[in-house]
Design a protein around this motif. Structure first.
Motif, PDB file in Angstrom:
ATOM      1  N   ASP A  28       0.867  -1.178   0.000  1.00 48.07           N
ATOM      2  CA  ASP A  28       0.000   0.000   0.000  1.00 48.07           C
ATOM      3  C   ASP A  28       0.903   1.226   0.000  1.00 48.07           C
ATOM      4  N   THR A  29       0.777   2.065  -1.008  1.00 44.40           N
ATOM      5  CA  THR A  29       1.705   3.196  -1.120  1.00 44.40           C
ATOM      6  C   THR A  29       1.534   4.217  -0.004  1.00 44.40           C
ATOM      7  N   ASP A  30       0.334   4.358   0.550  1.00 38.92           N
ATOM      8  CA  ASP A  30       0.178   5.246   1.710  1.00 38.92           C
ATOM      9  C   ASP A  30       0.988   4.720   2.891  1.00 38.92           C
ATOM     10  N   ASP A  31       0.990   3.403   3.097  1.00 34.38           N
ATOM     11  CA  ASP A  31       1.795   2.801   4.170  1.00 34.38           C
ATOM     12  C   ASP A  31       3.277   3.043   3.918  1.00 34.38           C
ATOM     13  N   LEU A  66      -3.014   1.805  -4.434  1.00 34.48           N
ATOM     14  CA  LEU A  66      -2.616   3.212  -4.470  1.00 34.48           C
ATOM     15  C   LEU A  66      -3.588   4.063  -3.676  1.00 34.48           C
ATOM     16  N   GLY A  67      -3.085   5.157  -3.129  1.00 29.80           N
ATOM     17  CA  GLY A  67      -3.955   6.135  -2.499  1.00 29.80           C
ATOM     18  C   GLY A  67      -4.900   6.707  -3.540  1.00 29.80           C
ATOM     19  N   GLY A  68      -6.062   7.163  -3.095  1.00 26.47           N
ATOM     20  CA  GLY A  68      -7.097   7.631  -4.011  1.00 26.47           C
ATOM     21  C   GLY A  68      -6.663   8.719  -4.968  1.00 26.47           C
ATOM     22  N   GLY A  69      -5.743   9.580  -4.552  1.00 29.10           N
ATOM     23  CA  GLY A  69      -5.314  10.682  -5.410  1.00 29.10           C
ATOM     24  C   GLY A  69      -4.072  10.402  -6.223  1.00 29.10           C
ATOM     25  N   ALA A  70      -3.457   9.242  -6.044  1.00 31.74           N
ATOM     26  CA  ALA A  70      -2.186   8.950  -6.722  1.00 31.74           C
ATOM     27  C   ALA A  70      -2.252   9.118  -8.243  1.00 31.74           C
ATOM     28  N   PRO A  71      -3.315   8.653  -8.909  1.00 29.92           N
ATOM     29  CA  PRO A  71      -3.337   8.783 -10.375  1.00 29.92           C
ATOM     30  C   PRO A  71      -3.483  10.219 -10.874  1.00 29.92           C
ATOM     31  N   LEU A  72      -3.695  11.176  -9.988  1.00 28.56           N
ATOM     32  CA  LEU A  72      -3.810  12.571 -10.419  1.00 28.56           C
ATOM     33  C   LEU A  72      -2.480  13.115 -10.927  1.00 28.56           C
ATOM     34  N   HIS A  73      -1.379  12.577 -10.435  1.00 28.55           N
ATOM     35  CA  HIS A  73      -0.053  13.042 -10.839  1.00 28.55           C
ATOM     36  C   HIS A  73       0.211  12.581 -12.274  1.00 28.55           C
ATOM     37  N   PRO A  74       0.496  13.502 -13.188  1.00 27.27           N
ATOM     38  CA  PRO A  74       0.674  13.128 -14.599  1.00 27.27           C
ATOM     39  C   PRO A  74       1.745  12.058 -14.823  1.00 27.27           C
ATOM     40  N   GLN A  75       2.850  12.137 -14.087  1.00 29.94           N
ATOM     41  CA  GLN A  75       3.907  11.141 -14.261  1.00 29.94           C
ATOM     42  C   GLN A  75       3.472   9.779 -13.723  1.00 29.94           C
ATOM     43  N   THR A  76       2.645   9.769 -12.703  1.00 32.54           N
ATOM     44  CA  THR A  76       2.115   8.507 -12.188  1.00 32.54           C
ATOM     45  C   THR A  76       1.198   7.879 -13.237  1.00 32.54           C
ATOM     46  N   ARG A  77       0.356   8.687 -13.855  1.00 27.52           N
ATOM     47  CA  ARG A  77      -0.512   8.157 -14.923  1.00 27.52           C
ATOM     48  C   ARG A  77       0.325   7.532 -16.031  1.00 27.52           C
ATOM     49  N   GLN A  78       1.415   8.183 -16.376  1.00 27.70           N
ATOM     50  CA  GLN A  78       2.305   7.652 -17.408  1.00 27.70           C
ATOM     51  C   GLN A  78       2.862   6.296 -16.980  1.00 27.70           C
ATOM     52  N   LEU A  79       3.306   6.186 -15.736  1.00 26.28           N
ATOM     53  CA  LEU A  79       3.855   4.920 -15.236  1.00 26.28           C
ATOM     54  C   LEU A  79       2.807   3.805 -15.241  1.00 26.28           C
ATOM     55  N   LEU A  80       1.579   4.156 -14.936  1.00 27.63           N
ATOM     56  CA  LEU A  80       0.516   3.150 -14.839  1.00 27.63           C
ATOM     57  C   LEU A  80       0.161   2.543 -16.196  1.00 27.63           C
TER      58      LEU A  80
END
Length: 169
Positions: free
Chosen positions: A32-35, A78-92
């Motif tokens: 869990d990324t929040d952890d 992932l935390g609920g807001g994690a995909p908001l980061h553009p670079q995170t979306r790219q990684l996903l």
């Protein structure tokens, strides 16, 4: 190394609970990324929001997600807001991502009115609706599969996720 599956969704979708069940059923570890952020920083996510602000938290979150996606071969929540980061979306884009979708009534019931979640302070139901409306297009963009969690037990949702993982192997 790639995770078997990455779970995304709004607060109250059951990501952490479902991740643990899926990992157990598949004999995998859960992350869990929040952890991860809390362990690295030595304070809670809520305290990071208060002490450092949301932009700092989002950068820590992006780094935690990038590490989890490159180091972990199990189930990642992932935390609920994690995909908001553009670079995170790219990684996903290179991963099997399951969007655990939930309606407002179910999410509010699961999160509760005395939420310790920093972005839900005040009118929990109103804030949750706003977050869900803003984030739904992002979750849909990054997801390979969408699973509706309304009216389903965590075990039923986990079984649907397990099916997704097994079908793609």
């Amino acid at each position: 190394m790639k995770p078997a599956v990455v779970l995304v969704g709004p607060p109250g979708a059951g990501k952490s609970t479902v991740a643990a069940i899926v990992a157990s059923r598949l004999g995998l570890a859960v992350r869990d990324t929040d952890d991860d952020i809390e362990a690295e920083q030595g304070i809670s996510v809520q305290d990071i929001f208060v002490e450092a602000g949301e932009p700092r938290f989002r950068e820590l979150e992006h780094r935690a997600v990038a590490r989890a996606l490159s180091e972990h071969d199990g189930v990642v929540s992932l935390g609920g807001g994690a995909p908001l980061h553009p670079q995170t979306r790219q990684l996903l884009r290179d991963h099997r991502v399951v969007f655990l979708d939930v309606g407002l009534a179910q999410a509010a019931a699961r999160v509760g009115l005395n939420s310790g979640r920093p972005l839900l302070l005040g009118n929990v139901r109103g804030q949750l609706k706003r977050l869900m409306d803003e984030r739904r297009p992002v979750y849909t963009e990054v997801a390979s599969v969408r699973i509706d969690t309304d009216g389903r037990t965590p075990e039923e949702v986990a079984e649907a996720v397990v099916d997704v993982v097994k079908e793609s192997r």
